[in-house]
Design a protein around this motif. Structure first.
Motif, mmCIF file in Angstrom:
data_model
loop_
_atom_site.group_PDB
_atom_site.id
_atom_site.type_symbol
_atom_site.label_atom_id
_atom_site.label_comp_id
_atom_site.label_asym_id
_atom_site.label_seq_id
_atom_site.Cartn_x
_atom_site.Cartn_y
_atom_site.Cartn_z
ATOM 1 N N GLU A 386 -30.135 -29.205 2.342
ATOM 2 C CA GLU A 386 -31.497 -29.315 2.874
ATOM 3 C C GLU A 386 -31.678 -28.528 4.174
ATOM 4 N N LEU A 387 -30.608 -28.322 4.920
ATOM 5 C CA LEU A 387 -30.697 -27.480 6.105
ATOM 6 C C LEU A 387 -31.042 -26.052 5.700
ATOM 7 N N LEU A 388 -30.398 -25.552 4.646
ATOM 8 C CA LEU A 388 -30.690 -24.202 4.184
ATOM 9 C C LEU A 388 -32.085 -24.108 3.579
ATOM 10 N N ASP A 389 -32.529 -25.164 2.909
ATOM 11 C CA ASP A 389 -33.911 -25.186 2.403
ATOM 12 C C ASP A 389 -34.900 -25.035 3.557
ATOM 13 N N ALA A 390 -34.636 -25.725 4.664
ATOM 14 C CA ALA A 390 -35.518 -25.634 5.824
ATOM 15 C C ALA A 390 -35.515 -24.226 6.401
ATOM 16 N N CYS A 391 -34.335 -23.603 6.457
ATOM 17 C CA CYS A 391 -34.251 -22.240 6.979
ATOM 18 C C CYS A 391 -34.962 -21.250 6.064
ATOM 19 N N ASP A 392 -34.842 -21.444 4.758
ATOM 20 C CA ASP A 392 -35.587 -20.607 3.808
ATOM 21 C C ASP A 392 -37.084 -20.728 4.034
ATOM 22 N N SER A 393 -37.557 -21.963 4.144
ATOM 23 C CA SER A 393 -38.992 -22.230 4.208
ATOM 24 C C SER A 393 -39.614 -21.822 5.532
ATOM 25 N N LEU A 394 -38.880 -21.997 6.624
ATOM 26 C CA LEU A 394 -39.448 -21.776 7.949
ATOM 27 C C LEU A 394 -39.125 -20.398 8.512
ATOM 28 N N GLY A 395 -38.174 -19.693 7.894
ATOM 29 C CA GLY A 395 -37.846 -18.352 8.343
ATOM 30 C C GLY A 395 -36.781 -18.323 9.417
ATOM 31 N N MET A 396 -35.558 -18.707 9.061
ATOM 32 C CA MET A 396 -34.448 -18.715 10.000
ATOM 33 C C MET A 396 -33.245 -18.058 9.320
ATOM 34 N N LEU A 397 -32.770 -16.943 9.868
ATOM 35 C CA LEU A 397 -31.563 -16.312 9.346
ATOM 36 C C LEU A 397 -30.373 -17.249 9.542
ATOM 37 N N VAL A 398 -29.395 -17.175 8.625
ATOM 38 C CA VAL A 398 -28.268 -18.109 8.662
ATOM 39 C C VAL A 398 -26.947 -17.369 8.524
ATOM 40 N N MET A 399 -25.993 -17.730 9.367
ATOM 41 C CA MET A 399 -24.587 -17.388 9.166
ATOM 42 C C MET A 399 -23.919 -18.636 8.614
ATOM 43 N N ASP A 400 -23.501 -18.575 7.356
ATOM 44 C CA ASP A 400 -22.926 -19.734 6.664
ATOM 45 C C ASP A 400 -21.414 -19.681 6.808
ATOM 46 N N GLU A 401 -20.782 -20.849 7.019
ATOM 47 C CA GLU A 401 -19.385 -20.874 7.438
ATOM 48 C C GLU A 401 -18.628 -22.029 6.790
ATOM 49 N N PRO A 402 -17.405 -21.791 6.297
ATOM 50 C CA PRO A 402 -16.566 -22.885 5.794
ATOM 51 C C PRO A 402 -15.898 -23.626 6.946
ATOM 52 N N ARG A 403 -15.157 -24.680 6.605
ATOM 53 C CA ARG A 403 -14.518 -25.492 7.638
ATOM 54 C C ARG A 403 -13.419 -24.714 8.358
ATOM 55 N N LEU A 404 -12.584 -23.986 7.630
ATOM 56 C CA LEU A 404 -11.561 -23.212 8.311
ATOM 57 C C LEU A 404 -11.080 -22.053 7.448
ATOM 58 N N LEU A 405 -10.282 -21.194 8.059
ATOM 59 C CA LEU A 405 -9.765 -19.986 7.410
ATOM 60 C C LEU A 405 -8.439 -20.307 6.730
ATOM 61 N N ASN A 406 -8.432 -20.293 5.391
ATOM 62 C CA ASN A 406 -7.219 -20.609 4.649
ATOM 63 C C ASN A 406 -7.444 -20.176 3.205
ATOM 64 N N SER A 407 -6.511 -19.416 2.643
ATOM 65 C CA SER A 407 -6.653 -18.957 1.263
ATOM 66 C C SER A 407 -5.780 -19.757 0.303
ATOM 67 N N GLY A 408 -5.233 -20.896 0.768
ATOM 68 C CA GLY A 408 -4.544 -21.792 -0.148
ATOM 69 C C GLY A 408 -5.513 -22.356 -1.170
ATOM 70 N N THR A 409 -5.001 -22.946 -2.220
ATOM 71 C CA THR A 409 -5.845 -23.374 -3.340
ATOM 72 C C THR A 409 -6.980 -24.290 -2.902
ATOM 73 N N GLU A 410 -6.686 -25.286 -2.069
ATOM 74 C CA GLU A 410 -7.699 -26.239 -1.646
ATOM 75 C C GLU A 410 -8.828 -25.552 -0.879
ATOM 76 N N TYR A 411 -8.460 -24.782 0.129
ATOM 77 C CA TYR A 411 -9.485 -24.207 1.002
ATOM 78 C C TYR A 411 -10.167 -22.994 0.388
ATOM 79 N N GLU A 412 -9.430 -22.241 -0.413
ATOM 80 C CA GLU A 412 -10.096 -21.141 -1.108
ATOM 81 C C GLU A 412 -11.151 -21.676 -2.069
ATOM 82 N N ASN A 413 -10.845 -22.799 -2.720
ATOM 83 C CA ASN A 413 -11.834 -23.402 -3.613
ATOM 84 C C ASN A 413 -13.036 -23.915 -2.824
ATOM 85 N N GLN A 414 -12.808 -24.444 -1.616
ATOM 86 C CA GLN A 414 -13.940 -24.866 -0.779
ATOM 87 C C GLN A 414 -14.841 -23.676 -0.458
ATOM 88 N N PHE A 415 -14.245 -22.537 -0.116
ATOM 89 C CA PHE A 415 -15.035 -21.350 0.192
ATOM 90 C C PHE A 415 -15.769 -20.852 -1.054
#
Length: 800
Positions: A386-415
């Motif tokens: 819903e935060l991204l919906d608000a940015c779409d509707s109101l006109g706010m550019l977004v830098m989207d970010e995962p929790r942390l930098l990790n290419s292991g199976t768990e975190y790569e799947n999160q990304f």
């Protein structure tokens, strides 16, 4: 397609359940049962950990997982729900507790760190033969999910969405119970993270042939002259027990529902459990382009038909726009240069913790837009949809970010899940792959992880690029060797040298400024933990707002950046710890009340005529003593007057501010500014004592859907109607009608008052003359009335 079918589709009406029915997408937030467990005592955790609940499928006897468990004495809650925000503050010298805002949760408090949820629902036998999928948008944290005693799976992350197909476990014409265990013992971040099912839950009823749940519709756009090329990729899955035949097509509409384009029906045949993707190209003539100034949204509707009838559809909002990042000239949106005037934000709000109603997302983004911000970084975790919906509707550019930098199976799947979920949002202009990974960012391991994550991003979303929030100064080692756009967290003194040495790499300020201020406080107070509300105090690694913005504004190749932070947030108190329980970094406080630095940004970001004086002019007992006065404006010059006497006229430096030292005398301090030939004035006056309460709502109408909300700001005025800026009165709240108060706050970073009060006992002290109460709608129609009262004050009544 028959017009009747299209009308049903566009207006959101649900077709009756049948063997060819469209999906039913239902919010599953109401009437959950909730009970605390215990992380260290299985007997107080419904025998979890001592009963062998995983030895036989569907047999979790002796626990609250089974559908026949009696939960009648559990609390009834509505999602989103954050149980941590209602816990007491507790001081223990512990860095994690400090970082999380001194809420009594985590490994040191096992009695508070487990939460159990149960949701009971019925399914008619006539509706058998369909697929049933539950989606949880966010559970903090380490969730385990069961249906009717059968284990469905878990989600380690406290921030990513997860879906479970519950079809095989449904009990028809008999109660079904969905059970969720949330374990908030282990933190993920170093800031307040809440606890519980703090985002929405959804139930989808689907045909066995349906659009894939995760990223099933992907919309890409390109602009060629006066035409937008829209490519829609629809992933279709067959969950029948036999081969299935269907056709797929796409309809494009404008925001009013008018059909602009429709593709041909494309046939496909799928084996059992097979998934196929159909890509269709459509065109829009003379498209309305999405931008922060004009956030126009179209709709793409992917439709599946079988035997001549619609069996599934999904509607996606999208924008037509081009994003270009140039190493020498920065960011362009639709070919127009745009300097990033951004803020980093965590996701909590006063009174709410992390469990924000949808309206709060729009409210917060609106406040940032009013300030002049055009960009938002989701630091440091996947946001709620819903935060991204608000940015779409109101006109706010977004830098989207995962929790942390990790290419292991768990975190790569999160990304992966983050990109698949969010890539249709036109507001997103860039991905971040991580933030300040001290142990990794300089190393060869960091290089390899970053390369893998960059390649994954480019595979899943080839029209965007990525950056990394690096606090590495001008170092080029590790992650920075492979990241397409170099992100700077502070260390801006080295930015010119870095650009000179690496001219082919675009540069953005992923995290900048970090001024610490306390709204309405203008002296340093080490006992209460307050810092002056001027743009003057900052940690050694940071800078003032004025310092970073002057640097960014003067360099064409520097894309701009994201100030830390848009709002104060619970946890990470700086520069003091206890009694502080939240940060001072915000341009606004936790309620969204502006601090002085807000008007600096508004002066140079918004294009509005701005003239603001700080501080207030209530300084009883300080007659004749010097008071530092700051004026923020984008006017050409300012003359300051005290009680009609000029204190001098000064020219306003570009991207700067003005200041005077004024010997205090009660009365009126007035600024007179000229912007060209236009005269602008502003005043602050010495007020009398507070005499009446003022209630200011974010809107005056509530939808009776059990989910809508309104923010009501509270202030007090003297007998002449002037707002009293230093009032600290206690305000009590009583609500009548089908609605409920769900949180209160005042922005005081050292307040230990509860965010949640007992029924009938809602109250909050004003801080700097302000407080806030948040109301959630019920499901009945009629008036809702909020009464605010305080000793010696004329009460206020607000009707919604």
């Amino acid at each position: 397609m028959l017009r009747k079918e299209m009308l049903l589709l566009l207006t959101g009406l649900t077709l009756a359940i049948s063997t060819t029915a469209q999906r039913i997408h239902t919010k599953f937030d109401a009437d959950w049962k909730f009970k605390q467990g215990h992380a260290a005592d299985p007997s107080r955790d419904f025998n979890y950990g001592i009963r062998n609940i995983f030895s036989k499928s569907g047999d979790a006897s002796g626990t609250c997982i089974m559908p026949d468990y009696d939960d009648s004495n559990w609390e009834t809650v509505q999602l989103p729900h954050d149980w941590a925000v209602g816990l007491p503050f507790q001081y223990i010298k512990d860095n994690d507790l400090d970082g999380h805002g001194y809420k009594a949760i985590g490994g040191l408090f096992p009695e508070n760190s487990i939460g159990w949820y149960r949701k009971t629902f019925d399914v008619n036998k006539a509706d058998s033969g369909h697929r049933y999928v539950v989606r949880l948008d966010g559970v903090y944290r380490d969730s385990k999910v069961w249906i009717n005693g059968y284990y469905l799976g878990g989600n380690f992350s406290g921030y990513t969405s997860t879906s479970y197909d519950i079809t095989d476990f449904i009990r028809f014409n008999k109660k079904n119970v969905l059970t969720v265990r949330a374990d908030a013992t282990q933190n993920e971040g170093w800031f307040y993270e809440g606890a519980g099912i703090y985002r929405h839950v959804w139930l989808d009823i689907l045909n066995n042939v349906h659009i894939a749940n995760e990223g099933g519709v992907f919309v890409r756009t390109a602009v060629k002259g006066n035409t937008a090329i829209v490519n829609v990729a629809t992933a279709v899955v067959n969950k029948h027990i036999h081969t299935a035949n269907a056709t797929v097509y796409t309809v494009i509409t404008d925001r009013s529902g008018q059909i602009l384009a429709q593709s041909k029906e494309q046939p496909l045949s799928m084996a059992v459990n097979e998934e196929k993707t159909v890509t269709q190209e459509l065109k829009i003539s003379k498209p309305e382009l999405w931008s922060p100034e004009s956030p126009y949204l179209y709709r793409a509707i992917a439709i599946i038909k079988a035997d001549g009838q619609i069996i599934d559809s999904e509607k996606v909002r999208f924008g037509v726009r081009t994003i270009t990042i140039d190493k020498n000239k920065g960011l362009f949106v639709n070919g127009i240069p745009v300097k990033v005037k951004g803020v980093c934000c965590h996701q909590d709000h006063a009174g709410m913790g992390c469990a924000l109603p949808n309206h709060l997302q729009y409210y917060r983004i609106s406040l940032l837009k009013e300030m002049g911000a055009n960009a938002y970084r989701t630091s440091h975790n996947p946001p709620t949809p819903e935060l991204l919906d608000a940015c779409d509707s109101l006109g706010m550019l977004v830098m989207d970010e995962p929790r942390l930098l990790n290419s292991g199976t768990e975190y790569e799947n999160q990304f992966r899940q983050l990109i698949l979920r969010d890539r249709n949002h036109p507001s997103i202009f860039i991905w971040s792959i991580g933030n300040e990974e001290f142990a990794t960012q300089y190393t060869n391991i960091g290089t390899r992880i970053a390369q893998r994550q960059v390649l994954l991003q480019q595979q899943l979303d080839p029209d965007r690029t990525s950056t990394y929030a690096a606090n590495q100064g001008n170092h080029f080692t590790g992650v920075n060797e492979v990241i397409p756009v170099r992100g700077f967290n502070y260390n801006l003194h080295g930015i010119d040298g870095y650009h000179r040495d690496h001219p082919s790499q675009p540069v953005i300020g992923t995290e900048v400024a970090s001024t610490v201020t306390t709204r309405s406080i203008y002296i340093k107070d080490t006992v209460k933990g307050y810092v002056p509300d001027y743009d003057s105090t900052y940690p050694s690694w940071a800078s003032t707002a004025e310092q970073w913005w002057k640097l960014a504004s003067d360099r064409e190749w520097f894309m701009g950046g994201f100030a830390w932070t848009g709002f104060d947030y619970r946890g990470e108190p700086t520069p003091y710890s206890w009694p502080n329980i939240n940060s001072h970094f915000g341009i606004m406080d936790m309620c969204g009340f502006p601090k002085n630095v807000y008007y600096y940004y508004q002066s140079w970001w918004s294009g509005k005529d701005v003239l603001h004086i700080a501080p207030h002019w209530n300084w009883q007992g300080k007659d004749g003593q010097p008071v530092l006065v700051w004026v923020n404006t984008n006017a050409d010059n300012v003359e300051l007057f005290l009680n009609g006497k000029s204190l001098g006229k000064k020219d306003m430096p570009r991207n700067g501010h003005l200041r005077w030292t004024v010997n205090y005398a009660p009365g009126m301090l007035e600024a007179v500014a000229y912007k060209g030939s236009k005269k602008i004035t502003a005043q602050v006056s010495t007020t009398g004592n507070a005499s009446r309460i003022i209630l200011t709502p974010s809107k005056t109408t509530l939808l009776h859907d059990g989910d809508d909300a309104v923010v009501v700001n509270v202030s007090v005025a003297d007998e002449q109607g002037r707002e009293v800026p230093d009032a600290g009165n206690n305000i009590r709240f009583v609500l009548d009608g089908d609605a409920s108060i769900i949180g209160v706050g005042n922005g005081d970073p050292s307040s230990h008052e509860p965010d949640k009060c007992a029924p009938g006992a809602w109250q909050r002290n004003l801080f700097g003359g302000k407080a806030q109460v948040i109301i959630r709608a019920g499901r009945g129609q009629g008036k809702v009335s909020l009464k605010a009262s305080g000793e010696g004050l004329q009460a206020a009544v607000l009707s919604l």
